[in-house]
Design a protein around this motif. Structure first.
Motif, PDB file in Angstrom:
ATOM      1  N   ASN A 201      -7.616  -2.759 -10.323  1.00  0.00           N
ATOM      2  CA  ASN A 201      -8.652  -3.816 -10.238  1.00  0.00           C
ATOM      3  C   ASN A 201     -10.025  -4.068 -11.417  1.00  0.00           C
ATOM      4  OD1 ASN A 201      -7.262  -4.927  -7.815  1.00  0.00           O
ATOM      5  ND2 ASN A 201      -8.223  -3.394  -6.858  1.00  0.00           N
TER       6      ASN A 201
ATOM      7  N   TRP B 281       0.704  -1.016   0.031  1.00  0.00           N
ATOM      8  CA  TRP B 281      -0.110  -0.044  -0.023  1.00  0.00           C
ATOM      9  C   TRP B 281       0.843   1.267   0.040  1.00  0.00           C
ATOM     10  CZ3 TRP B 281      -4.992  -0.501  -1.043  1.00  0.00           C
ATOM     11  CH2 TRP B 281      -5.768  -1.751  -0.473  1.00  0.00           C
TER      12      TRP B 281
ATOM     13  N   GLY C  66      -4.163   3.337  -8.271  1.00  0.00           N
ATOM     14  CA  GLY C  66      -5.239   3.379  -7.621  1.00  0.00           C
ATOM     15  C   GLY C  66      -6.453   2.133  -7.533  1.00  0.00           C
ATOM     16  N   ASP C  67      -6.985   2.016  -6.351  1.00  0.00           N
ATOM     17  CA  ASP C  67      -7.832   0.849  -6.223  1.00  0.00           C
ATOM     18  C   ASP C  67      -8.609   0.323  -7.306  1.00  0.00           C
ATOM     19  OD1 ASP C  67      -7.637  -1.323  -4.347  1.00  0.00           O
ATOM     20  OD2 ASP C  67      -8.501  -0.095  -2.655  1.00  0.00           O
TER      21      ASP C  67
ATOM     22  N   PHE D  31      -3.567   3.807  -1.253  1.00  0.00           N
ATOM     23  CA  PHE D  31      -3.981   2.919  -2.543  1.00  0.00           C
ATOM     24  C   PHE D  31      -2.977   2.019  -2.797  1.00  0.00           C
ATOM     25  CE2 PHE D  31      -0.802   5.219  -5.152  1.00  0.00           C
ATOM     26  CZ  PHE D  31      -0.706   6.385  -4.305  1.00  0.00           C
ATOM     27  N   PRO D  32      -3.346   0.862  -3.464  1.00  0.00           N
ATOM     28  CA  PRO D  32      -2.219   0.032  -3.818  1.00  0.00           C
ATOM     29  C   PRO D  32      -1.041   0.419  -4.623  1.00  0.00           C
ATOM     30  CG  PRO D  32      -4.371  -0.790  -4.723  1.00  0.00           C
ATOM     31  CD  PRO D  32      -4.449   0.821  -4.282  1.00  0.00           C
TER      32      PRO D  32
ATOM     33  N   ARG E  74      -6.296 -10.982  -4.342  1.00  0.00           N
ATOM     34  CA  ARG E  74      -7.323 -10.093  -3.552  1.00  0.00           C
ATOM     35  C   ARG E  74      -8.243 -11.195  -2.822  1.00  0.00           C
ATOM     36  NH1 ARG E  74     -10.653  -6.222  -6.670  1.00  0.00           N
ATOM     37  NH2 ARG E  74     -10.884  -5.190  -4.704  1.00  0.00           N
TER      38      ARG E  74
END
Lengths: 452, 469
Positions: free
Chosen positions: B103, B20, B98-99, B35-36, B284
């Motif tokens: 994803n 993160w 960003g998340d 955010f990742p 995830r």
């Protein structure tokens, strides 16, 4: 409903000044003998509990809010004049130094010149470059030697923290000494000396200390447990020692009084003259001295004689209190000494028996056919009676003591036969070990060694 | 301001971890943006406009995310030329950070992580993360804010210098500071001296901190973190239940199935999915599994005892569900007994990072790691460190983790008084190094420590070695 409630409802602001709070009126005290209900009827009734609500003062919006300004500032603790910005109150015109600059404390690390180094600081183990490097680190890390030792990376040198400390303190000490010698002033010589002392560092001692700590740290759980057990045991031994001393004291006291009983009647005379010559008299202070060799009476006597004079008078009084003496003459002197005002009956003067002994003494008296109180308490009778009473008490005490010793002996004997090993033990040790459980045989042997 | 020693200068705090990234304003208690650190990237020929990405959110079209290759103005031409030389036609890279971005399924989107072993490896991607943090998330002008950035305690000096260059040359920050994340974690629980155990996604490290300074010789770390736990869970699922996780993005429709039955679902058509994207999505799902189900045995691992514990049900995105008993504990046991629980090399079905036998033999349980690290320090310091064990990192959030440590550590150091400090809430524990930075950068006394741009220009990037230790 109070005024402030109304104001609240009507949304009227509070009066600028809060109404002065009424002082609590002193409540009249209800006169004695009238019931509360009646008193409240005839007046002077207590006020109804009505507490004036006390609201928090409302925020006053009258004042103008102080604006805040986003102002630039420089930090004098910096050398580069970096301009940062922060919010300050506009009315805060502290244009002087930045508030936090004063916290920038710099530790003074001694400096030395090349010349000084050449003269005083030469060390075969250290080059000047490395010393410089060390001092630079000291300055950098504010003398945190833990960090300095951690970051020390001088090519071709591995130094422990002790090496570094030794060098640093050594250099400081040498410099202080030499500078003191060169500067002629002698005014703060002592101060300098203490400073020099502060910089003394014993490397070997430090290494030893750390080694010891290391050993302490590396103990296994079993070792720690054992240590704790030993500690508890030591505490218990100490306590037992105290108990032993107490018991021994008691025993000696009995023996003593017994001796007196035996000898006193044969040597009539004033107590102050007769007592110092008595053998086997132990003073309370003498017990400790005799503690180690309680079994040799001659030795005891010698020791006791030494401490006799100081406690002489005290003892004399005690003896007479116990009314050991037999002569009426003494009795009279005695009586004179503690003359009490008022009328009294002579038999009252007979010392009372300890409550836990009354029954036993009474029993013996009964056996002898003597009533518990003298029927005809003449002075002589009283004296005799007193003597008898004390003798009985002593007898009982001794008897109890003997019983105890006998049981001890028995226990020891059975223990011995169980162990199969001969354990030469005197009665004294018997007392000490009496309370101990038979399972602690190992303990006992240690105990004995200690005593020997 | 005087009472608590704080003085806000609008500093920013950035903490890029292996999983993160946290960014926010100094003086606040939680980062504004989390955010990742993994980002998505699509490489296209420059002649082709990014037409296939038409469905992207408008944010992604922000010019900031547009590929910019150059870090320094003069290095620009060289970098471009190099690029051209290696990859033929000029390539344009589009970054998704960003998340939501990472994803979202996109054709050919590769997932990359700029960090390896806690250290920055991929500077281009790292720069994109900075850009995203400052321009898209915080939306600030870097020239107006000093920046405090965290780094791992074992960061080599060339990487530190590069970071300084990045801050001053590319982003034009007026002032910059590089703080060790372990020190920051210690500060976040109000301690200047502590042993910081940080177990994150990629690394677990034990770092002694004395008076706000890291003791380099005591640093111990090993690449056994949350990712390894995830990988082993996946292996375990494959081995014992013959199940491999199908992530959410592949699932069109699903039906409810009985526990333990193979899932029934209709897969979506997702052509040209990259392996890295698939893996991230699988991780995830496993991550969620870890969060809901997994636990650390509070006392030494004993299968018979633990098997008696109540089982917990879990349903994967594709509808596969089961109840898990001993598996819940077995997966995390590798943190404490890596030698017995890490997958041996050559095992069939090994997934993700595998270890060589040598690595496994050298690995240590977490308690042992702490103990060894403390024993590497001076004896005078040890009681202090034992009394201040700070536990941080997302991987330590397994229930029972701290209890287990509390059980194991006294066994190793029987004579010492041991106290473990672990923040209660999960955000605090995941963001502790950011929080420490936030505290530090808002202190009035700290402002003398910034590396200013003027200082940088005078002494060059090497100034970081003399200013930030």
């Amino acid at each position: 409903m109070s005024g402030s409630d109304i104001r609240d409802i009507l949304q009227i602001g509070k009066p600028s000044e809060p109404a002065p709070r009424k002082l609590k009126q002193a409540v009249e005290k209800k006169p004695e003998g009238i019931s509360r209900e009646l008193y409240s009827l005839i007046g002077g009734a207590p006020p109804i509990a009505f507490i004036k609500p006390n609201y928090k003062a409302k925020l006053s919006f009258q004042q103008k809010a102080t604006p805040w300004e986003f102002r630039q500032f420089t930090n004098p603790a910096r050398t580069d004049g970096l301009v940062l910005r922060h919010w300050v109150k506009a009315n805060d015109d502290n244009d002087g130094d930045y508030y936090f600059a004063k916290f920038n404390k710099i530790i003074n690390v001694t400096d030395y010149t090349n010349e000084e180094y050449e003269k005083y600081l030469n060390d075969p183990n250290w080059t000047k470059e490395e010393t410089d490097y060390l001092f630079a680190l000291c300055r950098n890390y504010d003398l945190r030697f833990v960090v300095i030792a951690d970051r020390y990376e001088y090519p071709g040198a591995t130094r422990s923290m002790e090496d570094l400390k030794e060098r640093y303190y050594g250099v400081n000490q040498a410099l202080l000494r030499e500078r003191a010698a060169s500067s002629t002033s002698t005014d703060n010589n002592q101060e300098r000396q203490t400073l020099i002392q502060q910089f003394s560092f014993d490397k070997n001692k430090e290494i030893e200390r750390k080694k010891a700590l290391e050993i302490l740290f590396n103990r296994t759980p079993e070792q720690i447990e054992e240590e704790e057990a030993l500690f508890v045991e030591a505490r218990r031994l100490e306590q037992n020692d105290m108990k032993l001393a107490k018991e021994r004291e008691q025993l000696l006291k009995f023996l003593q009084t017994y001796d007196i009983q035996q000898t006193l009647p044969a040597t009539p005379g004033p107590p102050s003259a007769g007592i110092p010559a008595q053998p086997g008299l132990a003073t309370p202070g003498g017990i400790g001295i005799a503690g180690g060799s309680g079994t040799s009476p001659i030795h005891d006597k010698l020791k006791k004689k030494k401490s006799q004079p100081e406690v002489d008078t005290k003892k004399a009084r005690r003896m007479s209190n116990a009314s050991v003496s037999s002569s009426v003459n003494e009795e009279i002197i005695e009586k004179k000494e503690k003359l009490t005002p008022g009328v009294y009956v002579r038999s009252q003067k007979i010392p009372p028996i300890k409550p836990n002994m009354i029954q036993k003494v009474g029993k013996v008296m009964d056996e002898l056919g003597i009533p518990i109180r003298p029927i005809m308490p003449t002075a002589q009778v009283c004296a005799k009676f007193e003597q008898l009473q004390t003798a009985i008490i002593t007898l009982l005490d001794l008897k109890r003591q003997v019983d105890r010793q006998e049981t001890d002996l028995k226990v020891k004997k059975t223990q011995k036969s169980k162990d199969g090993t001969p354990t030469p033990q005197g009665p004294q040790e018997g007392i000490a070990n009496r309370k101990r459980s038979a399972s602690n045989v190992g303990l006992n042997s240690r105990d004995k060694r200690k005593k020997a | 301001m005087v009472t608590y020693g704080g003085d806000e200068v609008n500093a920013l705090v950035l903490d890029v971890g292996s999983t993160w990234t946290r960014a926010g304003y100094a003086g606040e208690d939680t980062p504004k943006a989390i955010f990742p650190s993994s980002y998505g990237v699509i490489e296209t020929e420059s002649t082709e406009p990014n037409s296939q990405n038409g469905h992207d959110q408008p944010e992604a079209a922000d010019p900031d995310t547009e590929m910019t290759d150059a870090r320094t103005p003069n290095g620009d031409a060289a970098a471009k030329a190099e690029d051209a030389a290696t990859s033929g036609p000029k390539k344009v890279r589009k970054y998704y950070i960003g998340d939501g971005e990472v994803n979202t399924w996109r054709q050919n989107m590769e997932i990359r992580n700029p960090l390896k072993d806690g250290l920055v490896e991929d500077w281009e991607g790292f720069e994109e993360i900075w850009k995203s943090a400052f321009h898209q998330r915080l939306r600030i002008d870097p020239t107006e804010h000093p920046l405090l950035c965290t780094e791992p305690a074992w960061n080599p000096s060339e990487k530190r210098e590069k970071l300084v260059e990045l801050a001053f040359e590319t982003f034009n920050f007026p002032a910059f500071y590089l703080a060790k994340d372990a020190v920051m974690s210690a500060f976040s629980v109000g301690r200047a001296t502590a042993l910081v155990l940080d177990s994150g996604g990629s690394t677990t490290s034990a770092i002694p901190v004395y008076d706000g300074l890291v003791l380099k010789r005591g640093i111990l770390r090993q690449p056994i973190g949350g990712n390894v736990v995830s990988a082993q869970i996946m292996e375990e699922l494959k081995r014992s239940l013959d199940y491999s996780v199908t992530p959410q993005y592949l699932i069109g429709e699903k039906e409810a199935t009985d526990p333990g039955q193979p899932p029934k679902f209709k897969a979506k058509d997702r052509p040209n999915t990259t392996d890295s994207f698939h893996q991230l999505q699988q991780e995830r799902a496993i991550h969620e599994f870890k969060e809901t189900v997994c636990q650390v045995a509070e006392t030494p691992y004993d299968e018979d005892v633990l098997a008696a514990r109540p089982q917990k049900p879990f349903e994967f995105p594709d509808g596969f569900n089961n109840t898990f008993g001993i598996e819940r504990f077995r997966a995390t046991e590798l943190l404490f007994q890596p030698r017995s629980y890490l997958t041996k090399p050559g095992t069939e079905g090994a997934y993700g990072a595998t270890f060589t036998q040598q690595q496994i033999d050298a690995s240590l349980g977490i308690h042992q790691l702490i103990f060894n690290s403390i024993c590497g320090c001076d004896i005078d310091l040890r009681p202090l460190l034992f009394n201040n064990v700070v536990v941080t990192g997302g991987n330590t959030l397994f229930p029972g983790f701290v209890e287990r440590l509390n059980y194991e550590l006294p066994g190793l150091a029987p004579g010492s008084k041991i106290k473990i400090h672990a923040a209660g809430t999960s955000t605090d524990r995941r963001c502790s190094s950011w929080l420490g930075g936030s505290i530090l950068a808002s202190l009035g006394t700290f402002h003398q420590l910034w590396i200013s741009k003027a200082e940088y220009e005078e002494s060059g990037a090497s100034i970081v070695e003399s200013k930030c230790f």
